[in-house]
Design an enzyme around this catalytic site. Structure first.
Site, PDB file in Angstrom:
ATOM      1  N   LYS A 199       0.785  -1.361  -0.212  1.00  0.00           N
ATOM      2  CA  LYS A 199       0.200   0.055  -0.100  1.00  0.00           C
ATOM      3  C   LYS A 199       0.881   1.255  -0.097  1.00  0.00           C
ATOM      4  O   LYS A 199       1.520   1.667   0.923  1.00  0.00           O
ATOM      5  CB  LYS A 199      -0.914   0.137   1.333  1.00  0.00           C
ATOM      6  CG  LYS A 199      -1.985   1.023   0.885  1.00  0.00           C
ATOM      7  CD  LYS A 199      -2.703   1.680   2.136  1.00  0.00           C
ATOM      8  CE  LYS A 199      -1.763   2.856   2.714  1.00  0.00           C
ATOM      9  NZ  LYS A 199      -1.690   4.339   1.927  1.00  0.00           N
ATOM     10  N   GLY A 252       6.853   4.709   8.504  1.00  0.00           N
ATOM     11  CA  GLY A 252       6.101   6.044   8.588  1.00  0.00           C
ATOM     12  C   GLY A 252       6.213   6.594   9.948  1.00  0.00           C
ATOM     13  O   GLY A 252       7.227   6.607  10.435  1.00  0.00           O
ATOM     14  N   SER A 253       5.305   7.221  10.460  1.00  0.00           N
ATOM     15  CA  SER A 253       5.090   7.702  11.827  1.00  0.00           C
ATOM     16  C   SER A 253       5.139   6.986  13.056  1.00  0.00           C
ATOM     17  O   SER A 253       4.470   5.793  12.802  1.00  0.00           O
ATOM     18  CB  SER A 253       4.141   8.874  11.751  1.00  0.00           C
ATOM     19  OG  SER A 253       2.784   8.073  11.784  1.00  0.00           O
ATOM     20  N   THR A 254       5.893   7.249  13.849  1.00  0.00           N
ATOM     21  CA  THR A 254       5.885   6.554  15.025  1.00  0.00           C
ATOM     22  C   THR A 254       4.424   6.365  15.795  1.00  0.00           C
ATOM     23  O   THR A 254       4.001   4.996  16.086  1.00  0.00           O
ATOM     24  CB  THR A 254       6.747   7.212  16.417  1.00  0.00           C
ATOM     25  OG1 THR A 254       7.939   7.174  15.735  1.00  0.00           O
ATOM     26  CG2 THR A 254       6.502   6.416  17.590  1.00  0.00           C
ATOM     27  N   GLU A 255       3.364   7.159  15.597  1.00  0.00           N
ATOM     28  CA  GLU A 255       2.147   7.322  16.007  1.00  0.00           C
ATOM     29  C   GLU A 255       1.467   6.003  15.110  1.00  0.00           C
ATOM     30  O   GLU A 255       0.640   5.232  15.774  1.00  0.00           O
ATOM     31  CB  GLU A 255       1.523   8.747  15.798  1.00  0.00           C
ATOM     32  CG  GLU A 255       0.002   8.860  16.205  1.00  0.00           C
ATOM     33  CD  GLU A 255      -0.318  10.002  15.281  1.00  0.00           C
ATOM     34  OE1 GLU A 255       0.488  10.900  14.809  1.00  0.00           O
ATOM     35  OE2 GLU A 255      -1.766  10.392  15.552  1.00  0.00           O
ATOM     36  N   GLY A 257       2.920   3.577  13.791  1.00  0.00           N
ATOM     37  CA  GLY A 257       3.660   2.518  14.037  1.00  0.00           C
ATOM     38  C   GLY A 257       3.141   1.807  15.189  1.00  0.00           C
ATOM     39  O   GLY A 257       2.612   0.520  15.153  1.00  0.00           O
ATOM     40  N   GLU A 274       9.758   0.840  10.753  1.00  0.00           N
ATOM     41  CA  GLU A 274      10.798   1.995  10.349  1.00  0.00           C
ATOM     42  C   GLU A 274      10.093   3.360  10.491  1.00  0.00           C
ATOM     43  O   GLU A 274       9.053   3.584   9.865  1.00  0.00           O
ATOM     44  CB  GLU A 274      11.207   1.971   8.872  1.00  0.00           C
ATOM     45  CG  GLU A 274      12.225   0.746   8.467  1.00  0.00           C
ATOM     46  CD  GLU A 274      13.476   0.883   8.863  1.00  0.00           C
ATOM     47  OE1 GLU A 274      13.761   1.809   9.539  1.00  0.00           O
ATOM     48  OE2 GLU A 274      14.124  -0.243   8.649  1.00  0.00           O
ATOM     49  N   CYS A 308      13.590  10.388   7.419  1.00  0.00           N
ATOM     50  CA  CYS A 308      13.400   9.869   8.837  1.00  0.00           C
ATOM     51  C   CYS A 308      14.748  10.025   9.697  1.00  0.00           C
ATOM     52  O   CYS A 308      14.601  10.140  10.574  1.00  0.00           O
ATOM     53  CB  CYS A 308      12.860   8.447   8.939  1.00  0.00           C
ATOM     54  SG  CYS A 308      13.878   7.631   7.679  1.00  0.00           S
ATOM     55  N   GLU A 405       9.671  15.218  15.840  1.00  0.00           N
ATOM     56  CA  GLU A 405      10.182  15.128  14.501  1.00  0.00           C
ATOM     57  C   GLU A 405       9.370  16.376  13.526  1.00  0.00           C
ATOM     58  O   GLU A 405       8.379  16.305  13.605  1.00  0.00           O
ATOM     59  CB  GLU A 405       9.892  13.748  13.608  1.00  0.00           C
ATOM     60  CG  GLU A 405      10.213  13.599  12.378  1.00  0.00           C
ATOM     61  CD  GLU A 405      10.221  12.008  11.874  1.00  0.00           C
ATOM     62  OE1 GLU A 405       9.219  11.588  12.284  1.00  0.00           O
ATOM     63  OE2 GLU A 405      11.159  11.515  11.312  1.00  0.00           O
TER      64      GLU A 405
HETATM   65  P1  NAI Z   1       1.718   8.176   8.407  1.00  0.00           P
HETATM   66  O1  NAI Z   1       2.584   7.437   9.204  1.00  0.00           O
HETATM   67  O2  NAI Z   1       0.401   8.570   8.592  1.00  0.00           O
HETATM   68  O3  NAI Z   1       1.780   7.548   6.893  1.00  0.00           O
HETATM   69  C1  NAI Z   1       2.464   6.409   6.257  1.00  0.00           C
HETATM   70  C2  NAI Z   1       1.982   5.465   5.767  1.00  0.00           C
HETATM   71  O4  NAI Z   1       1.047   4.916   6.666  1.00  0.00           O
HETATM   72  C3  NAI Z   1       0.765   5.927   4.741  1.00  0.00           C
HETATM   73  O5  NAI Z   1       0.982   4.896   3.541  1.00  0.00           O
HETATM   74  C4  NAI Z   1      -0.356   6.096   5.213  1.00  0.00           C
HETATM   75  O6  NAI Z   1      -1.586   5.772   4.307  1.00  0.00           O
HETATM   76  C5  NAI Z   1      -0.248   4.778   6.158  1.00  0.00           C
HETATM   77  N1  NAI Z   1      -1.323   4.853   7.307  1.00  0.00           N
HETATM   78  C6  NAI Z   1      -1.649   6.091   7.967  1.00  0.00           C
HETATM   79  N2  NAI Z   1      -2.565   5.489   8.882  1.00  0.00           N
HETATM   80  C7  NAI Z   1      -2.773   4.249   8.913  1.00  0.00           C
HETATM   81  C8  NAI Z   1      -3.264   3.246   9.745  1.00  0.00           C
HETATM   82  N3  NAI Z   1      -4.063   3.535  10.661  1.00  0.00           N
HETATM   83  N4  NAI Z   1      -3.108   1.972   9.785  1.00  0.00           N
HETATM   84  C9  NAI Z   1      -2.273   1.450   8.442  1.00  0.00           C
HETATM   85  N5  NAI Z   1      -1.678   2.529   7.808  1.00  0.00           N
HETATM   86  C10 NAI Z   1      -1.540   3.889   7.943  1.00  0.00           C
HETATM   87  O7  NAI Z   1       2.643   9.325   8.164  1.00  0.00           O
HETATM   88  P2  NAI Z   1       2.067  10.932   7.420  1.00  0.00           P
HETATM   89  O8  NAI Z   1       0.777  11.324   8.167  1.00  0.00           O
HETATM   90  O9  NAI Z   1       2.532  10.738   6.131  1.00  0.00           O
HETATM   91  O10 NAI Z   1       3.396  11.874   8.061  1.00  0.00           O
HETATM   92  C11 NAI Z   1       3.119  12.194   9.476  1.00  0.00           C
HETATM   93  C12 NAI Z   1       4.558  12.308  10.094  1.00  0.00           C
HETATM   94  O11 NAI Z   1       5.089  11.169  10.165  1.00  0.00           O
HETATM   95  C13 NAI Z   1       5.552  13.180   9.254  1.00  0.00           C
HETATM   96  O12 NAI Z   1       5.439  14.591   9.649  1.00  0.00           O
HETATM   97  C14 NAI Z   1       6.755  12.310   9.747  1.00  0.00           C
HETATM   98  O13 NAI Z   1       7.136  13.143  11.278  1.00  0.00           O
HETATM   99  C15 NAI Z   1       6.305  11.063  10.076  1.00  0.00           C
HETATM  100  N6  NAI Z   1       6.974  10.344   8.923  1.00  0.00           N
HETATM  101  C16 NAI Z   1       7.868   9.660   9.010  1.00  0.00           C
HETATM  102  C17 NAI Z   1       8.211   8.754   7.796  1.00  0.00           C
HETATM  103  C18 NAI Z   1       9.638   7.786   7.962  1.00  0.00           C
HETATM  104  O14 NAI Z   1      10.259   7.587   6.885  1.00  0.00           O
HETATM  105  N7  NAI Z   1       9.890   7.463   8.981  1.00  0.00           N
HETATM  106  C19 NAI Z   1       7.732   8.845   6.471  1.00  0.00           C
HETATM  107  C20 NAI Z   1       6.701   9.590   6.450  1.00  0.00           C
HETATM  108  C21 NAI Z   1       6.069  10.462   7.532  1.00  0.00           C
END
Ligand code: NAI
Ligand code: MG
Length: 502
Positions: A199, A252-255, A257, A274, A308, A405
């Site tokens: 996804k 993605g985000s720790t939240e 995660g 990650e 990240c 972050e």
């Molecule tokens: P996010 O963690 O919400 O999104 C990343 C992925 O997770 C996307 O594909 C999203 O559709 C999916 N996702 C979102 N909610 C989900 C859920 N409940 N269950 C399963 N999958 C879900 O990150 P977002 O909102 O794009 O960015 C927010 C913050 O997260 C950023 O400002 C940054 O601080 C951090 N982030 C960290 C990343 C990293 O590489 N470690 C990458 C992107 C964001």
């Protein structure tokens, strides 16, 4: 800072790719969403819609998981020899190179990153990731194990281990390196013989969908790789919770995660994560100042700070603090902002309106808490989600801009007197532990600091160096497991112990 605007002409194939609503890849066929719905994808430099893609929900996920299960249990995929599987993955790498310009244009259009970076880094590294893992298919060895079972006197045993694919894997990725994150996820899962449901991020689904076409062209059997586009709660969450998924890999985000872990707890599927970072970058006064300035500026401003591992906390020894901070501020002033598709652009827009607002929120929070922006500190005017590269000074360890972050081009510079336990404690003093940097000519000191930092990667006199052979992942709340290198194979295999009495 100035905004450039001489964007390149898109290839015809890219124009025709975005002209059609893009569908899910399920069971080897391109299909509309079960609901029939699509959602828009935006160009963050212009705020205009560039394409529409299928909007997935739990039903699409269920179809994709079932297709992945069929492909895992029967049919051509499990019957391929490791060498055949390896050649297919290698071929995919070749196809990525053949389509380098198209993929780079799509990535730049969708994410906003400079086309020169997409051409030089994102696309070739993605191809190389597949080709690195292609080589592992023939090397998935187990061990023979000598036994001494005390309650079976006189018996002899033949015991060995097998490394088997974990099964159907769900992979959820972010928008900062859309194609590369797809490669990091898919390549090791392909190499170990898993089947996948990917996804992509809702902000940047396009390059993964073009990759889906190349996966078909490379000859992967139907259902080995399924791609379902959509939003986090509607598409990601049902994938993380689906009982037919054996393992979930998330970046993605720790939240989010933490939500993935909760969803996976239901049936105890395997999880790798990650997550975010707040990486310290430590500059000692014996350093070659010029290269430290360029290197530490790059550590935060690369990919607009949307990394990240971004070096977002810059610790500089006090005798060179002013010089380094002024140098980094100068680098910031000289960065050419603009649309990614302009070859002169050095920094594009934030990926989305949401991310733009988040970063601007941190700029305001920093100012409100008393930090001082010596350069930047604001959004950049006009259309598009542009933010000025920013250097904060006069921060305190408990400020939001130090603890959280930001994921934007915002660095906080912090002076220190000497390398001691206090400095190390401060560098380690966040919930994150993804990466860190050390800049010094004293090689012994560099390794000693590297040993004390609680981070999955430590760069010395460099930053942001990635290689498919180098493991990457986080300490503390930056994640579980390591991607890339042979460590990534552990994420997608499980070991079977076989024991025979002779
Ligand atoms: P996010 O963690 O919400 O999104 C990343 C992925 O997770 C996307 O594909 C999203 O559709 C999916 N996702 C979102 N909610 C989900 C859920 N409940 N269950 C399963 N999958 C879900 O990150 P977002 O909102 O794009 O960015 C927010 C913050 O997260 C950023 O400002 C940054 O601080 C951090 N982030 C960290 C990343 C990293 O590489 N470690 C990458 C992107 C964001
Ligand atoms: Mg989110």
């Amino acid at each position: 800072m100035s905004v450039a605007a001489n964007v390149i002409q898109l290839e015809n194939t890219v124009n025709s790719f975005v002209a059609e609503p893009r569908k899910h890849l399920i069971g080897g066929r391109w299909v509309e969403a079960a609901s029939g719905k699509t959602f828009p994808v935006y160009n963050p430099a212009t705020e205009e819609v560039i394409a529409y893609v299928a909007e997935g929900n739990a039903e699409d996920i269920d179809r994709a998981v079932k297709a992945a299960r069929r492909a895992f249990e029967s049919g051509p995929w499990p019957d391929l020899t490791p060498a055949e599987r390896g050649k297919m993955i290698w071929r995919l790498g070749d196809l990525i190179y053949e389509h380098l310009e198209e993929l780079a244009q799509l990535e730049s259009l969708d994410n906003g990153k400079p086309i020169v970076i997409a051409r030089a880094a994102d696309v070739p590294l993605s191809a190389d990731t597949f080709q690195y893992f292609a080589g592992w298919t023939t090397k998935m060895e187990g061990n023979t194990i000598p036994l001494s079972v005390p309650y079976a006197p006189g018996a002899t045993f033949h015991a060995y281990t097998l490394r088997e694919p974990v099964g159907v894997v769900g992979q959820i990725i972010p928008w900062n390196f859309p194609l590369l994150m797809a490669a990091w996820k898919l390549a090791p899962a392909m190499a170990t013989g898993c089947t996948m449901v990917l996804k992509p991020a809702e902000e940047t689904p396009l390059s993964a969908l073009l990759l889906g076409e190349l996966i078909q062209e490379a000859g992967f059997p139907d259902g080995v790789v399924n791609i379902v586009t959509g939003f986090g709660e509607e598409t990601g969450a049902p994938l993380a919770a689906h009982p037919g998924v054996d393992k979930i890999a998330f970046t993605g985000s720790t939240e989010v995660g933490k939500l993935i872990v909760k969803a996976a707890a239901n049936d105890l599927k395997k999880v790798s994560l990650e997550l975010g970072g707040k990486s310290p970058n430590i500059v000692l006064s014996d350093v070659d100042v010029e290269s430290a300035i360029v290197g530490t500026a790059g550590a935060i401003f690369f990919n607009h700070g949307q990394c990240c591992c971004a070096g977002s906390r810059l610790y500089v020894q006090e005798d060179i603090f002013d010089q380094v901070v002024e140098g980094v501020a100068n680098e910031a002033r000289n960065i050419q902002l603009g649309p990614g598709l302009d070859p002169n652009t050095q920094m594009g827009p934030m990926v989305s309106e949401i991310q733009f607002n988040r970063v601007c929120g941190y700029l305001d929070a920093g100012a409100a808490e008393g930090a001082k922006a010596i350069v930047g500190g604001h959004k950049s005017g006009g259309k598009g989600y542009f933010v000025e590269p920013t250097v904060f000074v006069d921060t305190k360890p408990d400020m939001k801009v130090i603890q959280e972050e930001i994921f934007g081009p915002v660095v906080a510079a912090i002076p220190f007197k000497e390398v001691n336990d206090e400095l190390i404690a401060e560098a380690n003093g966040t919930d994150y532990g993804l990466a860190a940097g050390v800049w010094t000519r004293d090689i012994g000191m560099a390794h000693s600091i590297a040993a004390k930092l609680k981070a999955g990667t430590v760069w010395i006199n460099t930053y942001n160096i990635f290689d498919p052979a180098l493991p990457f992942g986080g300490y503390k709340q930056s994640g579980w497991g390591r991607e890339m290198g042979h460590d990534a194979l552990d994420l997608y295999t499980q070991k079977k112990a076989v024991c025979a009495m002779l």
